[in-house]
Design an enzyme around this catalytic site. Structure first.
Site, PDB file in Angstrom:
ATOM      1  N   LEU A 208      36.546   2.130  23.660  1.00 41.38           N
ATOM      2  CA  LEU A 208      35.433   1.614  22.869  1.00 41.38           C
ATOM      3  C   LEU A 208      35.175   2.564  21.710  1.00 41.38           C
ATOM      4  CD1 LEU A 208      32.874   0.720  25.721  1.00 41.38           C
ATOM      5  CD2 LEU A 208      34.220  -0.910  24.370  1.00 41.38           C
ATOM      6  N   HIS A 209      35.078   2.011  20.513  1.00 41.10           N
ATOM      7  CA  HIS A 209      34.762   2.886  19.380  1.00 41.10           C
ATOM      8  C   HIS A 209      33.980   2.186  18.270  1.00 41.10           C
ATOM      9  CE1 HIS A 209      38.233   0.811  17.642  1.00 41.10           C
ATOM     10  NE2 HIS A 209      37.835   1.243  16.473  1.00 41.10           N
TER      11      HIS A 209
END
Length: 365
Positions: A208-209
């Site tokens: 996740l970013h």
């Protein structure tokens, strides 16, 4: 012919590696071709930058701007100022940019204003989501490009709808997949493999970013709690970005299955992906790699600029709610993954095609 290659962030490094290899092969055959590698320094964490150069056989860049972090405007502006001086000091025939990060757009703008031709690798992909900085970078870059190198027929159609001349669009395949094929024999177990008791297919990989998923602490915690709950008896390996880790430092988490690890180099990360049961991500590029590896992928986004990973590949777009993820992941657990394939020209030879097109165009000129 002189080519200036621009790289600034992790996805760029993966994409320029096969291009450099293709250039070096041409040079060995006596072709008058040279390149200068410019690293903008957009990613500066060792595991997000230097490690990829070492593992993928990318030579040391001739220059590193070391712009590091900042706002969109600060980072883009710093790159533009530095690249303007770079082109003044080191004239070139062509600037080649890859992907859709700030470095891509910034250097394309500077090159075009300096009267230098621009080639864009991975041109034409569109999500239709203007809240994504990458979408703006793509559109600006493609409005300036001279040579459009596409990964899919859909990307070419997007460019035609934009008014790009057909002769300037070159469907060549996917350089990220070139790197995957070239390095798959070298994938290696991460150093935590045994200590975390990992084995093929007994874990999931999570990345996740995107700001929409990680910037709001409450939303991020809800995502992680939901993902943790759907894993059943499987571990979830989460190579966590330093920025995301800093946000989570404010939360009290009680997770049963998610295990946080440091960002991984290319070879260890792809070993994790190749041997995983499934991948949950908000990355577009990772859905391309899972498609070729045949790994089920669930993308936590409402749009994708890589629709072929859904129609042909292993990717399922699940939106941004953990409830929808749970529903679609549950359906997958019951029914399994439907038959999938690999998109056309994702065969490991995209970089060769790109360099061939550029050399032929240069000879004609």
């Amino acid at each position: 012919m002189k080519i200036t290659l621009v790289a600034g962030a992790r996805p760029n490094f993966i994409k320029i590696a096969p291009l450099i290899a293709a250039i070096e092969n041409e040079k060995k055959s006596g072709t008058n071709l040279s390149y200068r590698l410019v690293h903008t320094g957009q990613h500066y964490d060792a595991n997000l930058s230097a490690t990829f150069f070492d593992e993928l056989g990318i030579p040391e860049p001739q220059v590193n701007f070391e712009v590091k972090s900042g706002t969109q405007a600060e980072q883009t502006g710093a790159i533009m100022v530095a690249f303007e001086q770079e082109l003044h000091d080191n004239p070139t025939d062509l600037v080649l940019v890859v992907g859709d990060v700030n470095s891509t757009m910034a250097c394309a703008i500077v090159a075009k204003k300096a009267g230098v031709a621009v080639a864009h690798v991975e041109a034409g992909i569109r999500s239709g989501d203007w809240s994504m900085p990458e979408e703006i970078n793509r559109i600006v870059t493609d409005s300036l490009t001279d040579y459009y190198f596409t990964t899919s027929e859909q990307a070419g159609e997007n460019l035609r709808n934009q008014g790009v001349v057909e002769a300037n669009i070159h469907f060549v395949g996917n350089v990220m997949i070139d790197t995957l094929y070239q390095n798959s024999p070298r994938f290696k177990q991460p150093n935590f493999w045994n200590s975390l008791e990992l084995a093929a297919k007994n874990y999931l990989v999570l990345t996740l970013h995107r700001p929409s998923n990680v910037d709001n602490l409450d939303h991020l915690v809800k995502l992680l709690m939901g993902i943790d709950a759907l894993a059943n008896d499987k571990k979830i390996i989460f190579p966590i970005h330093p920025r995301t880790q800093a946000i989570l430092a404010q939360a009290q988490l009680n997770l049963s299955n998610i295990l946080f690890v440091k960002p991984q180099g290319y070879l260890a990360f792809m070993y994790l992906v190749q041997n995983s049961f499934a991948v949950i991500t908000d990355s577009g590029g990772l859905s391309e790699e899972t498609t070729v590896l045949g790994i089920p992928c669930f993308t936590l986004r409402t749009t994708t600029e890589r629709p072929e990973t859904q129609t042909i590949g292993t990717n399922t777009l699940v939106g941004d709610s953990v409830e929808n993820l749970s529903k679609l992941f549950g359906a997958f657990m019951q029914k399994g993954m439907s038959a999938r394939g690999i998109p056309p020209l994702w065969d490991g030879k995209a970089a060769e095609r790109i360099i061939s097109v550029l050399l032929n165009a240069h000879r004609i000129e």
